[in-house]
Every structure is written in structure tokens, then in C-alpha cells.
Scaffold this motif. Structure first.
Motif, PDB file in Angstrom:
ATOM      1  N   ASP A   1       0.817  -1.215   0.000  1.00  0.00           N
ATOM      2  CA  ASP A   1       0.000   0.000   0.000  1.00  0.00           C
ATOM      3  C   ASP A   1       0.851   1.265   0.000  1.00  0.00           C
ATOM      4  O   ASP A   1       0.411   2.301  -0.499  1.00  0.00           O
ATOM      5  N   ALA A   2       2.056   1.180   0.538  1.00  0.00           N
ATOM      6  CA  ALA A   2       2.946   2.350   0.560  1.00  0.00           C
ATOM      7  C   ALA A   2       3.291   2.793  -0.859  1.00  0.00           C
ATOM      8  O   ALA A   2       3.567   3.972  -1.089  1.00  0.00           O
TER       9      ALA A   2
ATOM     10  N   TRP B   1       1.309   3.296  -3.185  1.00  0.00           N
ATOM     11  CA  TRP B   1       0.290   4.238  -3.652  1.00  0.00           C
ATOM     12  C   TRP B   1       0.465   5.610  -3.039  1.00  0.00           C
ATOM     13  O   TRP B   1      -0.087   6.586  -3.544  1.00  0.00           O
ATOM     14  N   THR B   2       1.201   5.704  -1.942  1.00  0.00           N
ATOM     15  CA  THR B   2       1.387   7.001  -1.286  1.00  0.00           C
ATOM     16  C   THR B   2       2.542   7.788  -1.884  1.00  0.00           C
ATOM     17  O   THR B   2       2.663   8.978  -1.638  1.00  0.00           O
TER      18      THR B   2
END
Length: 151
Positions: free
Chosen positions: A44-45, A47-48
Motif C-alpha cells: 500500500d505504501a 500508492w502514497t
């Protein structure tokens, strides 16, 4: 009108079902639940725009640095993640998911993604916007209460 207690119950049931789904994946891959959570956070990181670091991962998992290192060692040994030095600051370590782990996850989770997409197709875009706001607010509320319990 839908009563809030019904929404809480439905969220709880969804959480149980998605947890069980993830547990089956973990069992098939012989991975600890903490390893799965770590892998999801590292994925998920991406996407940041800010790569995950071991320190941020330890904080997100609420684990000690040494316990987090053990998780990362397992994930690295199984070929799921790799560590690299930051191109901007060579003192920092960045965590990345290997393509093979992404393919493994896709093979398992694509059928769920397709089923959810079919289920959600009946909702209009404006309904999906409301649902997205609802889920975001629910996540924020849960984080706030959790912070009060651990802080």
C-alpha cells in the motif's frame, strides 16, 4: 433508514469475512498473519509515493524494531520483499514488494476482486461516492479510538 447498529454489524461481518479470506491465503503460503499485514502495508505504501521503511512498518504494526526485523527477514527469505538503500539518503532503508509476490497475490485475490466488482456494479457512481466517504470516515473513527487505547 438504516440504523447505525446495523452498519456496525455489517462492517464487523465484512471484517471477519475478509480476515478469514486473508488467513486462507496465509495458510496456503505458510505465512504468519503479521507477515501478511506487513506485506499489505509495504504494498500500500507504493500508492502514497513514499516507500515504506522498517521504522514506519514497526510503528504501523505496533511492533518492536527487533520483531519487525524478524518479520522482514521471513518476508525476504520467502522472496516476497527486498530492502534497498534510499537513492536520496543512503542511511535510510526502503522496503519493496517483489513482482513474484504481487503475482502470487493477484492469482489468489483477483477472483475476490472480480466478485466484488460484479456486486458493486449495481450501484450508481453517486452511491459509490457515498460508500467511499462512509468507509473513509469509518476507518478514521476506528484509528482515532485505537489511538486513544494505545496512547
Amino acid at each position: 433508514m438504516v440504523d447505525n447498529s446495523i452498519l456496525v454489524r455489517l462492517l464487523r461481518q465484512l471484517t471477519i469475512e475478509t480476515d478469514r479470506f486473508a488467513e486462507i491465503f496465509g495458510e496456503k503460503q505458510r505465512m504468519h498473519r503479521t507477515d501478511l499485514n506487513a506485506l499489505a502495508l509495504i504494498m500500500d505504501a507504493r500508492w502514497t509515493g513514499e516507500p515504506m521503511s522498517p521504522g514506519r512498518l514497526a510503528e504501523a504494526l505496533h511492533m518492536s524494531p527487533s520483531a519487525t526485523t524478524a518479520v522482514l527477514d521471513r518476508l525476504e527469505a520467502s522472496g516476497h520483499v527486498h530492502r534497498t538503500r534510499s537513492a536520496h539518503d543512503r542511511r535510510k532503508v526502503e522496503l519493496h514488494v517483489n513482482d513474484s509476490a504481487l503475482e502470487l497475490g493477484r492469482a489468489f485475490f483477483v477472483p475476490l476482486n472480480e466478485a466484488l466488482t460484479r456486486a458493486w456494479d449495481e450501484f450508481a457512481d453517486r452511491d459509490k461516492e457515498v460508500i467511499a466517504r462512509f468507509l473513509g470516515a469509518s476507518i478514521d473513527a476506528t484509528k482515532a479510538v485505537r489511538a486513544g487505547l494505545t496512547g
